[in-house]
Design a protein around this motif. Structure first.
Motif, short mmCIF file in Angstrom:
data_model
loop_
_atom_site.label_atom_id
_atom_site.label_comp_id
_atom_site.label_asym_id
_atom_site.label_seq_id
_atom_site.Cartn_x
_atom_site.Cartn_y
_atom_site.Cartn_z
N MET A 1 0.85 -1.19 0.00
CA MET A 1 0.00 0.00 0.00
C MET A 1 0.89 1.24 0.00
N ARG A 2 0.28 2.39 -0.31
CA ARG A 2 1.00 3.65 -0.24
C ARG A 2 0.74 4.32 1.12
N ALA A 3 1.75 5.01 1.61
CA ALA A 3 1.63 5.74 2.86
C ALA A 3 2.51 6.98 2.80
N ALA A 4 2.10 8.02 3.54
CA ALA A 4 2.91 9.23 3.68
C ALA A 4 3.76 9.05 4.94
N GLY A 10 10.05 18.27 10.76
CA GLY A 10 9.95 19.41 9.86
C GLY A 10 10.20 19.11 8.40
N GLU A 11 10.50 17.87 8.06
CA GLU A 11 10.78 17.51 6.67
C GLU A 11 9.51 16.99 5.99
N PRO A 12 9.39 17.17 4.67
CA PRO A 12 8.19 16.67 3.96
C PRO A 12 8.01 15.17 4.17
N LEU A 13 6.74 14.76 4.29
CA LEU A 13 6.45 13.33 4.36
C LEU A 13 6.76 12.69 3.00
N ASP A 14 7.20 11.45 3.05
CA ASP A 14 7.60 10.73 1.84
C ASP A 14 6.52 9.72 1.48
N VAL A 15 5.83 9.94 0.36
CA VAL A 15 4.81 9.00 -0.09
C VAL A 15 5.51 7.84 -0.78
N ARG A 16 5.35 6.64 -0.18
CA ARG A 16 6.07 5.48 -0.69
C ARG A 16 5.24 4.21 -0.49
N GLU A 17 5.68 3.14 -1.09
CA GLU A 17 5.06 1.83 -0.89
C GLU A 17 5.58 1.21 0.41
N VAL A 18 4.65 0.70 1.23
CA VAL A 18 5.01 0.00 2.46
C VAL A 18 4.20 -1.29 2.53
N ASP A 19 4.55 -2.16 3.46
CA ASP A 19 3.84 -3.43 3.58
C ASP A 19 2.39 -3.21 4.04
N GLY A 59 10.20 6.54 9.43
CA GLY A 59 9.48 5.35 9.00
C GLY A 59 8.08 5.24 9.56
N HIS A 60 7.76 6.12 10.54
CA HIS A 60 6.44 6.08 11.17
C HIS A 60 5.41 6.79 10.27
N VAL A 61 4.14 6.39 10.44
CA VAL A 61 3.04 7.01 9.70
C VAL A 61 2.15 7.76 10.69
N LEU A 62 1.95 9.04 10.45
CA LEU A 62 1.08 9.87 11.28
C LEU A 62 -0.38 9.72 10.80
N GLU A 126 -3.15 4.10 2.88
CA GLU A 126 -4.33 3.49 2.28
C GLU A 126 -5.03 2.51 3.21
N GLN A 127 -4.29 2.02 4.22
CA GLN A 127 -4.87 1.10 5.20
C GLN A 127 -4.31 1.42 6.58
N VAL A 128 -5.11 1.15 7.62
CA VAL A 128 -4.64 1.36 8.98
C VAL A 128 -5.08 0.18 9.85
N PRO A 129 -4.16 -0.41 10.63
CA PRO A 129 -4.54 -1.49 11.54
C PRO A 129 -5.15 -0.91 12.82
N VAL A 130 -6.17 -1.59 13.33
CA VAL A 130 -6.86 -1.13 14.54
C VAL A 130 -6.92 -2.29 15.54
N PRO A 131 -6.27 -2.16 16.70
CA PRO A 131 -6.35 -3.23 17.70
C PRO A 131 -7.71 -3.20 18.42
N HIS A 132 -8.07 -4.33 19.03
CA HIS A 132 -9.30 -4.41 19.82
C HIS A 132 -10.48 -3.81 19.05
N ALA A 133 -10.70 -4.35 17.86
CA ALA A 133 -11.64 -3.75 16.91
C ALA A 133 -13.06 -3.67 17.44
N ASP A 134 -13.51 -4.69 18.17
CA ASP A 134 -14.88 -4.66 18.69
C ASP A 134 -15.10 -3.47 19.61
N HIS A 135 -14.06 -3.09 20.32
CA HIS A 135 -14.18 -1.97 21.26
C HIS A 135 -13.96 -0.62 20.58
N ASN A 136 -13.02 -0.55 19.65
CA ASN A 136 -12.59 0.74 19.13
C ASN A 136 -13.32 1.23 17.88
#
Length: 212
Positions: A1-4, A10-19, A59-62, A126-136
């Motif tokens: 997927m793509r992610a920023a 203070g540096e521009p986010l890098d749009v790239r392919e990640v797992d 390497g983190h995604v905000l 393009e995708q985000v993982p969510v833990p404890h999905a029934d609750h959140n």
């Protein structure tokens, strides 16, 4: 997927392919259709909140105000299903502590700050993982788009909790908003909907125009 992807303060986010993410047994993966941009994202990107432990590493995604459709669910998930239209909260609770069970998962004893902690990758992707999905995960009603939900985000939730749950604001009350930024303008709208008499105060004429 793509992610920023965050590269440095203070540096521009890098749009790239990640797992692509995979869900935990009790988690889900949401296909992100919209995500708000919050001042908190800006502060984290600037490195203002390292003293709070909210300091992204390269390497983190905000991004913490997403909405979209459930793409995958873990085998332990019962309340949500693939295809559900959902919003994802900023503060992710575990659903098992006393605070979560009494309706205060925003201060869960084991909460994760979506997009602001290394173990909670965010939604500028393009995708985000969510833990404890029934609750959140919060299912959205018909007629509410992902874009509209992302525009509400934590600014509306912050204002609503303060006015409706803490201040018990109601019809006929007088309410003054000092500063008509994101949370302030949300407070103006919510207080008006609750029937209060609202006064907006700001030094910037454009913000007062928005408040009107």
């Amino acid at each position: 997927m793509r992610a920023a992807v965050f590269t440095d303060y203070g540096e521009p986010l890098d749009v790239r392919e990640v797992d692509d993410p995979e869900p935990d047994p009790d988690g889900a993966v949401v296909a992100v259709e919209a995500c708000g941009v919050c001042r908190s994202d800006w502060h984290a990107w600037q490195g203002d909140w390292d003293w709070r432990g909210l300091d992204p590493v390269p390497g983190h995604v905000l991004g913490h105000e997403p909405a979209g459709h459930v793409l995958k669910v873990g085998e332990e998930v019962e309340r949500v299903s693939e295809g559900d239209h959902v919003a994802v909260p900023f503060n992710l609770g575990d659903g098992s502590c006393h605070r979560c069970k009494t309706g205060h998962s925003n201060i869960c004893e084991n909460r994760q700050a979506l997009g602001l902690q290394p173990d909670a990758p965010g939604a500028f992707a393009e995708q985000v993982p969510v833990p404890h999905a029934d609750h959140n995960l919060v299912k959205l009603p018909e007629g509410v788009s992902s874009t509209e939900m992302a525009g509400l985000g934590c600014r509306f939730m912050t204002a609503f909790h303060g006015l409706a749950h803490r201040a018990d604001l109601g019809a006929g009350d007088w309410f003054v908003v000092h500063g008509c930024g994101g949370v302030g303008l949300s407070a103006v709208q919510i207080a008006t909907a609750l029937g209060a008499n609202v006064v907006g105060v700001d030094l910037v004429e454009e913000k007062l125009d928005f408040a009107e």
